[in-house]
Design a protein around this motif. Structure first.
Motif, PDB file in Angstrom:
ATOM      1  N   GLU A 174      28.073 129.765   9.575  1.00  0.00           N
ATOM      2  CA  GLU A 174      28.832 130.837  10.231  1.00  0.00           C
ATOM      3  C   GLU A 174      28.292 132.203   9.830  1.00  0.00           C
ATOM      4  OE1 GLU A 174      33.368 132.585  10.583  1.00  0.00           O
ATOM      5  OE2 GLU A 174      33.085 130.522   9.893  1.00  0.00           O
ATOM      6  N   VAL A 175      28.021 132.370   8.544  1.00  0.00           N
ATOM      7  CA  VAL A 175      27.446 133.633   8.072  1.00  0.00           C
ATOM      8  C   VAL A 175      26.093 133.864   8.737  1.00  0.00           C
ATOM      9  CG1 VAL A 175      26.492 134.837   6.055  1.00  0.00           C
ATOM     10  CG2 VAL A 175      28.694 133.660   5.881  1.00  0.00           C
ATOM     11  N   GLY A 176      25.274 132.812   8.808  1.00  0.00           N
ATOM     12  CA  GLY A 176      23.964 132.936   9.449  1.00  0.00           C
ATOM     13  C   GLY A 176      24.069 133.314  10.912  1.00  0.00           C
ATOM     14  N   SER A 177      24.952 132.650  11.651  1.00  0.00           N
ATOM     15  CA  SER A 177      25.066 132.934  13.089  1.00  0.00           C
ATOM     16  C   SER A 177      25.624 134.324  13.348  1.00  0.00           C
ATOM     17  CB  SER A 177      25.895 131.866  13.795  1.00  0.00           C
ATOM     18  OG  SER A 177      27.219 131.878  13.315  1.00  0.00           O
ATOM     19  N   ASN A 178      26.388 134.876  12.422  1.00  0.00           N
ATOM     20  CA  ASN A 178      26.932 136.228  12.577  1.00  0.00           C
ATOM     21  C   ASN A 178      26.035 137.302  11.970  1.00  0.00           C
ATOM     22  OD1 ASN A 178      29.301 135.474  13.969  1.00  0.00           O
ATOM     23  ND2 ASN A 178      30.245 134.849  12.043  1.00  0.00           N
ATOM     24  N   SER A 179      24.909 136.896  11.378  1.00  0.00           N
ATOM     25  CA  SER A 179      24.002 137.869  10.764  1.00  0.00           C
ATOM     26  C   SER A 179      23.120 138.519  11.826  1.00  0.00           C
ATOM     27  CB  SER A 179      23.113 137.185   9.720  1.00  0.00           C
ATOM     28  OG  SER A 179      22.121 136.393  10.349  1.00  0.00           O
ATOM     29  N   ARG A 180      22.378 139.527  11.440  1.00  0.00           N
ATOM     30  CA  ARG A 180      21.466 140.188  12.378  1.00  0.00           C
ATOM     31  C   ARG A 180      20.337 139.279  12.837  1.00  0.00           C
ATOM     32  NH1 ARG A 180      17.993 144.412   8.690  1.00  0.00           N
ATOM     33  NH2 ARG A 180      17.952 143.107   6.829  1.00  0.00           N
ATOM     34  N   TYR A 181      20.115 138.162  12.113  1.00  0.00           N
ATOM     35  CA  TYR A 181      19.061 137.224  12.482  1.00  0.00           C
ATOM     36  C   TYR A 181      19.557 136.150  13.438  1.00  0.00           C
ATOM     37  CZ  TYR A 181      17.234 139.497   8.345  1.00  0.00           C
ATOM     38  OH  TYR A 181      16.840 140.440   7.439  1.00  0.00           O
ATOM     39  N   GLY A 182      20.870 135.978  13.529  1.00  0.00           N
ATOM     40  CA  GLY A 182      21.450 134.981  14.428  1.00  0.00           C
ATOM     41  C   GLY A 182      21.402 133.561  13.881  1.00  0.00           C
ATOM     42  N   THR A 183      20.882 133.403  12.686  1.00  0.00           N
ATOM     43  CA  THR A 183      20.801 132.100  12.032  1.00  0.00           C
ATOM     44  C   THR A 183      20.624 132.324  10.531  1.00  0.00           C
ATOM     45  OG1 THR A 183      19.737 129.923  12.071  1.00  0.00           O
ATOM     46  CG2 THR A 183      18.286 131.841  12.256  1.00  0.00           C
ATOM     47  N   ASN A 184      20.645 131.253   9.786  1.00  0.00           N
ATOM     48  CA  ASN A 184      20.399 131.365   8.348  1.00  0.00           C
ATOM     49  C   ASN A 184      18.921 131.644   8.117  1.00  0.00           C
ATOM     50  OD1 ASN A 184      22.714 129.027   8.538  1.00  0.00           O
ATOM     51  ND2 ASN A 184      23.075 130.473   6.896  1.00  0.00           N
ATOM     52  N   ILE A 185      18.648 132.200   6.949  1.00  0.00           N
ATOM     53  CA  ILE A 185      17.270 132.467   6.545  1.00  0.00           C
ATOM     54  C   ILE A 185      16.970 131.695   5.268  1.00  0.00           C
ATOM     55  CG2 ILE A 185      17.239 134.744   7.647  1.00  0.00           C
ATOM     56  CD1 ILE A 185      17.546 135.992   4.831  1.00  0.00           C
ATOM     57  N   ALA A 186      15.690 131.559   4.954  1.00  0.00           N
ATOM     58  CA  ALA A 186      15.262 130.882   3.733  1.00  0.00           C
ATOM     59  C   ALA A 186      15.129 131.885   2.599  1.00  0.00           C
ATOM     60  CB  ALA A 186      13.925 130.188   3.972  1.00  0.00           C
ATOM     61  N   PRO A 187      15.362 131.443   1.358  1.00  0.00           N
ATOM     62  CA  PRO A 187      15.145 132.337   0.207  1.00  0.00           C
ATOM     63  C   PRO A 187      13.686 132.813   0.156  1.00  0.00           C
ATOM     64  CG  PRO A 187      16.373 130.385  -0.462  1.00  0.00           C
ATOM     65  CD  PRO A 187      15.898 130.140   0.944  1.00  0.00           C
ATOM     66  N   PRO A 188      13.443 133.961  -0.466  1.00  0.00           N
ATOM     67  CA  PRO A 188      12.097 134.539  -0.475  1.00  0.00           C
ATOM     68  C   PRO A 188      10.997 133.649  -1.041  1.00  0.00           C
ATOM     69  CG  PRO A 188      13.702 136.136  -1.248  1.00  0.00           C
ATOM     70  CD  PRO A 188      14.427 134.839  -1.106  1.00  0.00           C
ATOM     71  N   THR A 189      11.306 132.802  -2.025  1.00  0.00           N
ATOM     72  CA  THR A 189      10.265 131.959  -2.623  1.00  0.00           C
ATOM     73  C   THR A 189      10.139 130.601  -1.916  1.00  0.00           C
ATOM     74  OG1 THR A 189      11.852 131.204  -4.292  1.00  0.00           O
ATOM     75  CG2 THR A 189      10.403 133.046  -4.891  1.00  0.00           C
ATOM     76  N   PHE A 190      10.844 130.401  -0.826  1.00  0.00           N
ATOM     77  CA  PHE A 190      10.831 129.136  -0.089  1.00  0.00           C
ATOM     78  C   PHE A 190       9.430 128.673   0.347  1.00  0.00           C
ATOM     79  CE2 PHE A 190      11.370 126.511   3.731  1.00  0.00           C
ATOM     80  CZ  PHE A 190      12.215 125.528   3.238  1.00  0.00           C
ATOM     81  N   PRO A 191       8.515 129.556   0.709  1.00  0.00           N
ATOM     82  CA  PRO A 191       7.186 129.076   1.122  1.00  0.00           C
ATOM     83  C   PRO A 191       6.504 128.172   0.107  1.00  0.00           C
ATOM     84  CG  PRO A 191       7.412 131.352   1.742  1.00  0.00           C
ATOM     85  CD  PRO A 191       8.624 131.011   0.893  1.00  0.00           C
ATOM     86  N   ARG A 192       6.951 128.203  -1.135  1.00  0.00           N
ATOM     87  CA  ARG A 192       6.386 127.342  -2.174  1.00  0.00           C
ATOM     88  C   ARG A 192       6.442 125.870  -1.786  1.00  0.00           C
ATOM     89  NH1 ARG A 192       2.502 127.992  -4.171  1.00  0.00           N
ATOM     90  NH2 ARG A 192       2.215 126.435  -5.704  1.00  0.00           N
ATOM     91  N   VAL A 193       7.449 125.490  -0.985  1.00  0.00           N
ATOM     92  CA  VAL A 193       7.609 124.081  -0.610  1.00  0.00           C
ATOM     93  C   VAL A 193       6.946 123.741   0.721  1.00  0.00           C
ATOM     94  CG1 VAL A 193       9.727 123.852  -1.952  1.00  0.00           C
ATOM     95  CG2 VAL A 193       9.879 124.383   0.489  1.00  0.00           C
ATOM     96  N   LEU A 194       6.378 124.724   1.384  1.00  0.00           N
ATOM     97  CA  LEU A 194       5.717 124.456   2.661  1.00  0.00           C
ATOM     98  C   LEU A 194       4.335 123.853   2.431  1.00  0.00           C
ATOM     99  CD1 LEU A 194       6.561 127.737   4.630  1.00  0.00           C
ATOM    100  CD2 LEU A 194       7.786 125.547   4.661  1.00  0.00           C
ATOM    101  N   SER A 195       3.947 122.992   3.323  1.00  0.00           N
ATOM    102  CA  SER A 195       2.610 122.418   3.260  1.00  0.00           C
ATOM    103  C   SER A 195       1.628 123.385   3.905  1.00  0.00           C
ATOM    104  CB  SER A 195       2.598 121.075   3.999  1.00  0.00           C
ATOM    105  OG  SER A 195       1.301 120.544   3.999  1.00  0.00           O
ATOM    106  N   SER A 196       0.493 123.586   3.248  1.00  0.00           N
ATOM    107  CA  SER A 196      -0.515 124.474   3.826  1.00  0.00           C
ATOM    108  C   SER A 196      -1.891 123.821   3.860  1.00  0.00           C
ATOM    109  CB  SER A 196      -0.564 125.801   3.062  1.00  0.00           C
ATOM    110  OG  SER A 196      -0.911 125.582   1.722  1.00  0.00           O
ATOM    111  N   GLY A 197      -1.921 122.519   3.745  1.00  0.00           N
ATOM    112  CA  GLY A 197      -3.176 121.794   3.867  1.00  0.00           C
ATOM    113  C   GLY A 197      -4.045 121.881   2.629  1.00  0.00           C
ATOM    114  N   ALA A 198      -5.049 121.054   2.614  1.00  0.00           N
ATOM    115  CA  ALA A 198      -5.981 120.988   1.482  1.00  0.00           C
ATOM    116  C   ALA A 198      -7.229 121.804   1.799  1.00  0.00           C
ATOM    117  CB  ALA A 198      -6.370 119.542   1.206  1.00  0.00           C
TER     118      ALA A 198
END
Length: 149
Positions: A40-64
């Motif tokens: 609910e907070v995300g949908s009412n925010s200026r982004y219209g959805t939830n966002i990820a924490p700033p350090t979240f890219p750490r868990v993204l795959s970026s290939g070898a």
């Protein structure tokens, strides 16, 4: 040791910013801010959805990166810096890849240390860069010797 890899990059990998993963990540870092976890907070925010924490890219795959071989243990996390054009939005697809930026060595009190500088990029489907993540991995003398065996 890694100088010949400077400039090499991985292929882009598609990642989805999944709601459940964002929630588990927020829990793991102890930051349950409602913008990350409350729909609910995300949908009412200026982004219209939830966002990820700033350090979240750490868990993204970026290939070898071809030719990059690092040991599974003994490395030291030296530094990590994030730059954002905008937050990562829950539900969007991100294309991530990494580049070897630099490798240099310095003499320390326990021997010669290697410093591997990498940069990860996260782009949207149109190829616009959303974030970059700069990191330094420190390779100690002990690890360096074990790698040469």
């Amino acid at each position: 040791m890694y100088k010949e890899l400077i400039g090499k990059k991985s292929k882009k990998v598609k990642n989805t910013i999944e709601r459940g993963l964002v929630k588990r990540f927020a829990e793991s870092i102890g930051d349950l801010h409602p913008i990350y976890v409350d729909e609910e907070v995300g949908s009412n925010s200026r982004y219209g959805t939830n966002i990820a924490p700033p350090t979240f890219p750490r868990v993204l795959s970026s290939g070898a990166i071809e030719g990059l071989k690092l040991p599974n243990k003994g490395l030291i996390h030296g530094e990590q810096i994030y730059h954002y054009k905008r937050p990562l939005l829950v539900g969007e697809e991100i294309y991530s890849y990494s580049v070897i930026e630099d490798y240099y060595e310095k003499q320390g009190s326990n021997g010669l240390m290697g410093f591997l500088a990498t940069k990860r990029y996260g782009e949207d489907a149109q190829g616009e860069i959303i974030f970059t993540e700069e990191s330094i991995t420190i390779i100690t003398e002990t690890v360096r010797k074990a790698m040469k065996v």
